[in-house]
Design a protein around this motif. Structure first.
Motif, PDB file in Angstrom:
ATOM      1  N   GLU A  39       0.829  -1.202   0.000  1.00 40.07           N
ATOM      2  CA  GLU A  39       0.000   0.000   0.000  1.00 40.07           C
ATOM      3  C   GLU A  39       0.867   1.257   0.000  1.00 40.07           C
ATOM      4  O   GLU A  39       0.549   2.249  -0.672  1.00 40.07           O
ATOM      5  CB  GLU A  39      -0.949  -0.017   1.201  1.00 40.07           C
ATOM      6  CG  GLU A  39      -2.086  -1.020   1.044  1.00 40.07           C
ATOM      7  CD  GLU A  39      -2.930  -1.171   2.291  1.00 40.07           C
ATOM      8  OE1 GLU A  39      -2.466  -0.744   3.391  1.00 40.07           O
ATOM      9  OE2 GLU A  39      -4.054  -1.703   2.205  1.00 40.07           O
ATOM     10  N   GLU A  40       1.963   1.215   0.762  1.00 41.96           N
ATOM     11  CA  GLU A  40       2.897   2.346   0.746  1.00 41.96           C
ATOM     12  C   GLU A  40       3.572   2.471  -0.619  1.00 41.96           C
ATOM     13  O   GLU A  40       3.805   3.587  -1.105  1.00 41.96           O
ATOM     14  CB  GLU A  40       3.953   2.182   1.847  1.00 41.96           C
ATOM     15  CG  GLU A  40       3.419   2.322   3.259  1.00 41.96           C
ATOM     16  CD  GLU A  40       2.921   3.729   3.575  1.00 41.96           C
ATOM     17  OE1 GLU A  40       3.287   4.688   2.852  1.00 41.96           O
ATOM     18  OE2 GLU A  40       2.154   3.868   4.536  1.00 41.96           O
ATOM     19  N   ILE A  42       2.317   1.646  -3.572  1.00 39.39           N
ATOM     20  CA  ILE A  42       1.357   2.207  -4.530  1.00 39.39           C
ATOM     21  C   ILE A  42       1.221   3.710  -4.331  1.00 39.39           C
ATOM     22  O   ILE A  42       1.219   4.494  -5.291  1.00 39.39           O
ATOM     23  CB  ILE A  42      -0.009   1.505  -4.392  1.00 39.39           C
ATOM     24  CG1 ILE A  42       0.097   0.052  -4.862  1.00 39.39           C
ATOM     25  CG2 ILE A  42      -1.084   2.242  -5.189  1.00 39.39           C
ATOM     26  CD1 ILE A  42      -1.101  -0.798  -4.515  1.00 39.39           C
ATOM     27  N   ASP A  43       1.133   4.139  -3.082  1.00 38.41           N
ATOM     28  CA  ASP A  43       1.003   5.559  -2.805  1.00 38.41           C
ATOM     29  C   ASP A  43       2.273   6.313  -3.210  1.00 38.41           C
ATOM     30  O   ASP A  43       2.208   7.395  -3.807  1.00 38.41           O
ATOM     31  CB  ASP A  43       0.715   5.772  -1.319  1.00 38.41           C
ATOM     32  CG  ASP A  43       0.400   7.230  -0.998  1.00 38.41           C
ATOM     33  OD1 ASP A  43      -0.665   7.705  -1.429  1.00 38.41           O
ATOM     34  OD2 ASP A  43       1.234   7.888  -0.346  1.00 38.41           O
ATOM     35  N   ALA A  44       3.430   5.735  -2.897  1.00 32.48           N
ATOM     36  CA  ALA A  44       4.706   6.377  -3.255  1.00 32.48           C
ATOM     37  C   ALA A  44       4.863   6.480  -4.760  1.00 32.48           C
ATOM     38  O   ALA A  44       5.350   7.489  -5.289  1.00 32.48           O
ATOM     39  CB  ALA A  44       5.873   5.595  -2.643  1.00 32.48           C
ATOM     40  N   GLY A  46       2.459   6.727  -6.935  1.00 33.43           N
ATOM     41  CA  GLY A  46       1.547   7.774  -7.384  1.00 33.43           C
ATOM     42  C   GLY A  46       2.081   9.169  -7.138  1.00 33.43           C
ATOM     43  O   GLY A  46       1.697  10.120  -7.837  1.00 33.43           O
ATOM     44  N   LYS A  47       2.971   9.319  -6.174  1.00 32.53           N
ATOM     45  CA  LYS A  47       3.567  10.613  -5.864  1.00 32.53           C
ATOM     46  C   LYS A  47       4.908  10.813  -6.581  1.00 32.53           C
ATOM     47  O   LYS A  47       5.630  11.768  -6.293  1.00 32.53           O
ATOM     48  CB  LYS A  47       3.738  10.754  -4.351  1.00 32.53           C
ATOM     49  CG  LYS A  47       2.415  10.903  -3.602  1.00 32.53           C
ATOM     50  CD  LYS A  47       2.643  11.037  -2.114  1.00 32.53           C
ATOM     51  CE  LYS A  47       1.363  11.466  -1.392  1.00 32.53           C
ATOM     52  NZ  LYS A  47       0.243  10.543  -1.565  1.00 32.53           N
ATOM     53  N   GLU A 257      -4.837  -5.087  -8.297  1.00 34.03           N
ATOM     54  CA  GLU A 257      -4.391  -3.968  -9.114  1.00 34.03           C
ATOM     55  C   GLU A 257      -4.241  -4.396 -10.577  1.00 34.03           C
ATOM     56  O   GLU A 257      -4.292  -5.573 -10.904  1.00 34.03           O
ATOM     57  CB  GLU A 257      -3.039  -3.459  -8.587  1.00 34.03           C
ATOM     58  CG  GLU A 257      -3.056  -3.085  -7.116  1.00 34.03           C
ATOM     59  CD  GLU A 257      -3.993  -1.937  -6.811  1.00 34.03           C
ATOM     60  OE1 GLU A 257      -4.150  -1.037  -7.665  1.00 34.03           O
ATOM     61  OE2 GLU A 257      -4.582  -1.932  -5.707  1.00 34.03           O
ATOM     62  N   ARG A 308       0.980  -1.090   9.933  1.00 33.26           N
ATOM     63  CA  ARG A 308       0.877   0.041   9.006  1.00 33.26           C
ATOM     64  C   ARG A 308       1.764   1.199   9.456  1.00 33.26           C
ATOM     65  O   ARG A 308       2.383   1.871   8.623  1.00 33.26           O
ATOM     66  CB  ARG A 308      -0.582   0.477   8.872  1.00 33.26           C
ATOM     67  CG  ARG A 308      -1.399  -0.480   8.012  1.00 33.26           C
ATOM     68  CD  ARG A 308      -2.778   0.025   7.672  1.00 33.26           C
ATOM     69  NE  ARG A 308      -3.367  -0.801   6.623  1.00 33.26           N
ATOM     70  CZ  ARG A 308      -4.012  -1.948   6.839  1.00 33.26           C
ATOM     71  NH1 ARG A 308      -4.148  -2.384   8.081  1.00 33.26           N
ATOM     72  NH2 ARG A 308      -4.493  -2.653   5.835  1.00 33.26           N
ATOM     73  N   ARG A 312       4.846   2.757   7.301  1.00 30.87           N
ATOM     74  CA  ARG A 312       4.901   4.194   7.024  1.00 30.87           C
ATOM     75  C   ARG A 312       6.267   4.745   7.426  1.00 30.87           C
ATOM     76  O   ARG A 312       6.870   5.555   6.706  1.00 30.87           O
ATOM     77  CB  ARG A 312       3.795   4.899   7.807  1.00 30.87           C
ATOM     78  CG  ARG A 312       3.765   6.406   7.629  1.00 30.87           C
ATOM     79  CD  ARG A 312       3.407   6.805   6.214  1.00 30.87           C
ATOM     80  NE  ARG A 312       4.333   7.784   5.678  1.00 30.87           N
ATOM     81  CZ  ARG A 312       4.088   8.540   4.618  1.00 30.87           C
ATOM     82  NH1 ARG A 312       2.940   8.415   3.963  1.00 30.87           N
ATOM     83  NH2 ARG A 312       4.977   9.400   4.186  1.00 30.87           N
ATOM     84  N   ARG A 315       8.873   3.742   4.843  1.00 25.14           N
ATOM     85  CA  ARG A 315       8.835   4.620   3.669  1.00 25.14           C
ATOM     86  C   ARG A 315       9.482   5.970   3.974  1.00 25.14           C
ATOM     87  O   ARG A 315      10.266   6.485   3.164  1.00 25.14           O
ATOM     88  CB  ARG A 315       7.398   4.808   3.221  1.00 25.14           C
ATOM     89  CG  ARG A 315       7.243   5.863   2.137  1.00 25.14           C
ATOM     90  CD  ARG A 315       5.802   6.014   1.733  1.00 25.14           C
ATOM     91  NE  ARG A 315       5.593   7.227   0.961  1.00 25.14           N
ATOM     92  CZ  ARG A 315       4.406   7.594   0.494  1.00 25.14           C
ATOM     93  NH1 ARG A 315       3.340   6.843   0.735  1.00 25.14           N
ATOM     94  NH2 ARG A 315       4.278   8.707  -0.193  1.00 25.14           N
TER      95      ARG A 315
END
Length: 335
Positions: A39-40, A42-44, A46-47, A257, A308, A312, A315
């Motif tokens: 999940e981290e 995917i978010d990273a 996207g950024k 995904e 989680r 975090r 990351r």
């Protein structure tokens, strides 16, 4: 044999497996660690923090945790570009792995391998590989080496349904069976190779049938049932370690995904995500742990929250790492 992941609301916990309490709870923790890491990721991505692309394994955590559970510390693993879960569970340090995905100098491969080319031989992760099926003969060679050296080691090789259409797949299975090498083939059959459903690329719905054609012991399991995966792989590991040769385990699963974080190939996630989430392996195993009296929902909520937070922090630390110096491009080159 028709097997498919069972929806969480239809799953009925079976008898408690004959495994220690801490072993069963460890399976849950590993699945949650993989999910939180991805999940981290995917978010990273996207950024814009992860260059190139990345291939999350969300939805298939039960295969990673269940298959790796029976291994000894010095056993070897080969995985695909969707191999973050294998790397994490096999023992790759999470900050170093996240830093590698971000192309940082502190990455496990000094930022030069990225998401699809992870390697940490010190913990038995020989490599992940971007070439579909390209690592399967390598795993066979490593298993042959273990046999020659009499090391007692076993090799696990993970691959997807698409790889089973490649020539290397058939060649490696043939030689592995001929030479009885200590290798367990683990097929993660999520039903779609990039954007091609297996029904449109393979004449048989069960890839395990191909292994049986070589006389190889083969089983098919619900890949979202972590206990079933563990039992099937443990049998193969025991066979390999005793000199009985290779085993094939086909795990029917899903991926939530698209093929990759960069790719638009595959099904419409807005339409299919709900169906995929209905067979989520994590709440399904949580339901079993509670039914067996090994934990309460509050206990497992605490595991989720702490994990989680851990990922975090992983990351955040990776983001602070430096990029490789330009002249480091000339290091680690072998002629």
């Amino acid at each position: 044999m028709t097997i498919a992941p069972v929806p969480v609301d239809e799953a009925v916990p079976g008898p408690r497996p004959e495994l220690p309490d801490d072993g069963l709870l460890a399976l849950y923790r590993e699945m949650v660690r993989v999910r939180a890491f991805e999940e981290e990721v995917i978010d990273a991505f996207g950024k814009g923090l992860i260059p190139g692309s990345t291939h999350p394994c969300i939805g298939a955590e039960a295969i990673k945790a269940g298959a790796l559970s029976p291994l000894a510390a010095d056993d070897l693993v080969f995985a695909t570009y969707r191999g973050h879960g294998e790397a994490l569970i096999k023992g790759v340090e999470p900050v170093s792995m996240m830093a590698e995905l971000m192309g940082r100098a502190t990455g496990v491969c000094k930022g030069k391998g990225g998401s699809m080319h992870l390697s940490e031989p010190s913990v038995g992760l020989v490599s992940t590989n971007a070439i579909v099926a390209g690592h399967i003969p390598m795993a066979g060679g490593a298993a042959l080496s273990c046999q020659f050296r009499g090391s007692g080691q076993v090799v696990l090789c993970f691959f997807g349904d698409g790889a089973s259409c490649e020539g290397e797949f058939f060649e490696a299975m043939n030689m592995a069976m001929l030479w009885k090498v200590p290798l367990v083939f683990i097929c993660e059959n999520n039903g779609i190779a990039i954007s091609v459903p297996t029904a449109k690329s393979q004449a048989t719905p069960d890839i395990a049938d191909r292994a049986r054609g070589f006389g190889m012991p083969a089983s098919i399991v619900d890949g979202n049932d972590v206990v079933a995966v563990r039992a099937a792989v443990a049998e193969g590991v025991a066979r390999a370690r005793s000199g009985g040769g290779p085993t094939f385990v086909e795990c029917k699963t899903v991926r939530w995904e698209r093929h990759s974080a960069f790719s638009a190939g595959g099904s419409d996630p807005a339409e299919q995500r709900r169906a995929w989430q209905r067979v989520d392996p994590i709440p399904r195993f949580r339901k079993a742990l509670v039914a067996w009296g090994l934990a309460t929902d509050a206990d497992l909520d605490d595991v989720d929250v702490r994990t989680r937070a851990e990922m975090r922090a992983v990351r955040d630390e990776a983001e602070r790492a430096p990029f490789p110096a330009p002249d480091s491009i000339y290091e680690d080159i072998f002629a």
